[in-house]
Scaffold this active site. Structure first.
Site, PDB file in Angstrom:
ATOM      1  N   CYS A 134       0.845  -1.188   0.000  1.00  0.00           N
ATOM      2  CA  CYS A 134       0.000   0.000   0.000  1.00  0.00           C
ATOM      3  C   CYS A 134       0.880   1.238   0.000  1.00  0.00           C
ATOM      4  CB  CYS A 134      -0.919   0.014   1.216  1.00  0.00           C
ATOM      5  SG  CYS A 134      -2.049   1.428   1.236  1.00  0.00           S
ATOM      6  N   ASP A 172      -2.959  -1.779  -2.864  1.00  0.00           N
ATOM      7  CA  ASP A 172      -3.831  -0.629  -2.670  1.00  0.00           C
ATOM      8  C   ASP A 172      -2.919   0.581  -2.819  1.00  0.00           C
ATOM      9  OD1 ASP A 172      -5.618   1.297  -1.949  1.00  0.00           O
ATOM     10  OD2 ASP A 172      -6.010   0.552   0.066  1.00  0.00           O
TER      11      ASP A 172
END
Length: 720
Positions: free
Chosen positions: A671, A717
């Site tokens: 992420c 993400d």
């Protein structure tokens, strides 16, 4: 006389008929509310009876083109509408702009030969379709789609414009898939497939593609330019009187206006009270990172770890005042207006009405975005002077001048209007441009929610949702630099400071190489009719967007999480998820309950331990509750003579990570920044996997990495 059995059967038949016709006989409650709020209650029944046959609708409304958009944040829908408008202006051809979720696609083979279907498709996440395009992709993905006439798509002429971000591995995956599949099924593409790259300039990619596409469209469908010209899309009416309670003053839904209860989602965000808002960076530093906890108790909102929170910001007051002045509407700010679409199939009114000019600029239109080149070109003819007209024409036609002055300068529409007219950009005073308001509504995009990775777990915080946001503030790279403030994060910062009773400080002091000092932007945080400050609590409208970013169910599977900076946000939620599970396990089975749990690796990076180490005090507590299973590796990039990043820490643990992924069916999550960090980490993983398989990164490593992604064991993400 009818028998009792006959009467029972008749009653059952009537009940069945009522059930199947319920949408026509009894419109949905939400539709009734919308109709009431807009003064159109008489049309409610008709609104509920929609057909899913887009070809029939094309014929019924005499449209030659259907344009479908796969959109998650509104950008693809915006480009779909722009294509429809240009088709009308160039060729006089009307289009049907459609949400694919509302239609079936079995009848693609019945589209008339003198018509076309255009697909404007965004790619979401890691090569996934947007939520509203899932059904379309599932249908096209079928090995043998069941078309109405049982044949192929040799009759179909189509166009594809794909939207994506080149920093992601699956760049424009969905648009490319649609193009490939339609071609396989025998359809004929018009022109080249368009590909917009949000990492550089989606706008420039679109402008470079569209002219060639429209030329091919003209040749393929046998239509000539010279259509209806520049006709308006909307009718704007100033109302002398209207019931005050039915005027939208920033409400995002009819339910919010009328105060009725209902499901809270993207169409009806929840004004969530802010329970906690605190600074995470060291006090006194120039940078800010805000931890916010939104209270969702009693709202009906649920979430899972890894989901995203959509936050609906408002525009800064300085920008609202600036554009009201530039459009000569400052004295009419409170005038109530009604806006109607002159062709609802082409252009929908993008926000609820009736409303006021001031409300539109504060809540509904994205006046904080950098002005687009095409918009500037279209507004040049409304210039107050010849000099202003000439400058705006140059900015609209010369890509280099546009980038130097507007893009690099991060200039908003009203600022460009000031610049062209020779006004002072440090002031909200502006020379009046008499641009028709319908043109403003057509050209300025709708203000969309900003999404944040949720940094909490519902298993520990069932009644609150946490986010972690770095406040965006920087100087533009133009010849005359100015301070640029991120819209949503500065809105959050404003909420935090207001809740704490803090003053809004200067963003910087004037000096060598520093722009003139200006105040950080202030926002109308009270909300429409004071809705966001009720009961002594500050609130913000939010909704939850579901995600596939999830932990494996079993704690016996190794987990590797890599998230520098605010990339750690979802992993705080992941760790809390495991802590909740550990608490239950220990309570049920005693202190040895975690003995066979697999390790949880967290690779985190920041500048300095004493400056921006997010949630520094929490991690030791989590490590203790997880019985040492949480193993944190922290990289400090500014703490010593050598910069150390998470990539270095991952490399140091190459053997343990390779073993976890190759031999223990481990999961890895990344992420953060897509452009550099995420790509570097993937390359490192590919290298170590190749070595672990006794081969090379290019062959064995690439194969293993691909397999991890396909099986959902490598999830990202990331953002650019």
């Amino acid at each position: 006389m009818a028998s009792s059995t006959d009467l029972v059967l008749l009653a059952l038949g009537l009940l069945a008929a009522v059930y199947f016709l319920k949408d026509s006989l009894f419109p949905k409650k939400a539709e009734a509310i919308d109709a009431f709020a807009n003064g159109k209650a008489g049309n409610v029944a008709a609104a509920g009876a929609g057909s899913r046959d887009f070809v029939a609708k094309m014929k019924e409304t005499k449209k030659r083109v259907a344009i479908f958009y796969g959109s998650q944040t509104g950008t693809a829908e915006e480009y779909a509408t722009r294509i429809a408008k240009e088709l009308k202006h160039r060729f006089g051809i009307s289009s049907l702009v459609c949400d694919p979720e509302d239609y079936d696609f079995e009848n693609l083979d019945t589209v008339p030969k003198d018509s076309a279907v255009i697909f404007v498709m965004a790619t979401y996440g890691e090569g996934e379709p947007t939520d509203n395009a899932v059904q379309l992709m599932e249908f096209l993905g079928d090995e043998s789609p069941a078309f109405t006439n049982g044949g192929d798509l040799s009759n179909l002429k189509y166009v594809v414009f794909a939207l994506g971000n080149r920093t992601y591995e699956h760049y424009n995956e969905i648009g490319r898939k649609v193009d490939k599949r339609l071609s396989e099924l025998g359809a004929q593409r018009i022109g080249e497939r368009g590909e917009g790259d949000d990492d550089k300039s989606m706008e420039e990619d679109y402008l470079a593609w569209k002219d060639g596409m429209f030329e091919a469209f003209s040749q393929t469908l046998g239509v000539d330019e010279g259509g209806v010209g520049d006709s308006p899309d909307f009718k704007v009416t100033e109302l002398d009187s209207h019931p005050a309670e039915k005027v939208y003053l920033g409400e995002l839904s009819a339910r919010a206006l009328l105060g009725t209860k209902g499901i809270h989602d993207q169409k009806n965000p929840y004004a969530a009270p802010i329970a906690v808002a605190r600074e995470l960076f060291t006090v006194g530093k120039e940078r800010n990172c805000i931890h916010v906890e939104f209270d969702i108790e009693g709202s009906g909102i649920t979430y899972q770890h890894g989901d995203h929170l959509g936050l609906w910001p408002v525009n800064a007051e300085i920008e609202v005042e600036r554009i009201l002045a530039a459009l000569d509407l400052a004295d009419k700010r409170d005038t109530v207006i009604q806006i109607e679409s002159l062709d609802p199939a082409l252009a929908k009114v993008p926000f609820p009405t009736p409303t006021t000019y001031e409300t539109i600029f504060r809540h509904y239109l994205d006046i904080s975005a950098v002005a687009s080149r095409q918009t500037l070109a279209s507004f040049a003819r409304f210039a107050p002077t010849d000099t202003a007209r000439e400058l705006l024409t140059q900015l609209g036609s010369d890509k280099e001048k546009y980038h130097s002055a507007v893009a690099d300068g991060c200039l908003k529409l009203a600022e460009v209007l000031q610049l062209a007219a020779g006004d002072d950009l440090s002031s909200t005073k502006a020379t009046a441009w008499l641009i028709p308001f319908d043109a403003i509504v057509s050209s300025v995009p709708r203000l969309q929610p900003r999404f944040y990775s949720i940094s909490s777990s519902p298993k520990i915080h069932p009644n609150s949702i946490h986010i972690t946001a770095v406040v965006l503030k920087y100087q533009s790279v133009a010849q005359n630099p100015k301070w640029v403030f991120g819209l949503a994060t500065n809105y959050v910062l404003n909420l935090k400071k207001s809740a704490d009773g803090e003053e809004v400080p200067l963003s910087g002091q004037p000096g060598a190489g520093v722009p003139a000092a200006i105040n950080e932007p202030e926002y109308a945080i009270k909300g429409p009719r004071g809705a966001y400050t009720r009961e002594g609590k500050f609130r913000a409208p939010v909704h939850v967007r579901r995600s596939n970013f999830r932990l494996p169910t079993s704690p016996k599977i190794p987990v590797i999480m890599i998230g520098p900076g605010t990339g750690v946000a979802p992993f705080r939620g992941f760790v809390q998820e495991r802590v909740a599970l550990a608490r239950r396990a220990v309570e049920k089975n005693g202190p040895d309950a975690l003995k066979d749990w697999a390790p949880i690796y967290l690779f985190y990076g920041c500048r300095r331990e004493d400056e921006d180490f997010l949630y520094k005090d929490e991690w030791p507590e989590y490590e203790k509750e997880l019985g040492g299973k949480l193993q944190m590796r922290v990289a400090f990039s500014r703490a010593g003579p050598q910069k150390v990043y998470v990539q270095h820490k991952v490399t140091e643990e190459r053997e343990a990570i390779a073993d976890a992924l190759l031999n223990q069916r481990g999961y890895v999550y990344i992420c953060g920044d897509a452009a550099s960090m995420a790509k570097d980490v993937e390359n490192i993983l590919q290298q170590m996997l190749g070595e672990g398989k006794g081969g090379t990164a290019e062959k064995e490593g690439a194969a293993e990495l691909k397999m991890l992604k396909e099986r959902g064991r490598l999830a990202l993400d990331v953002w650019s």
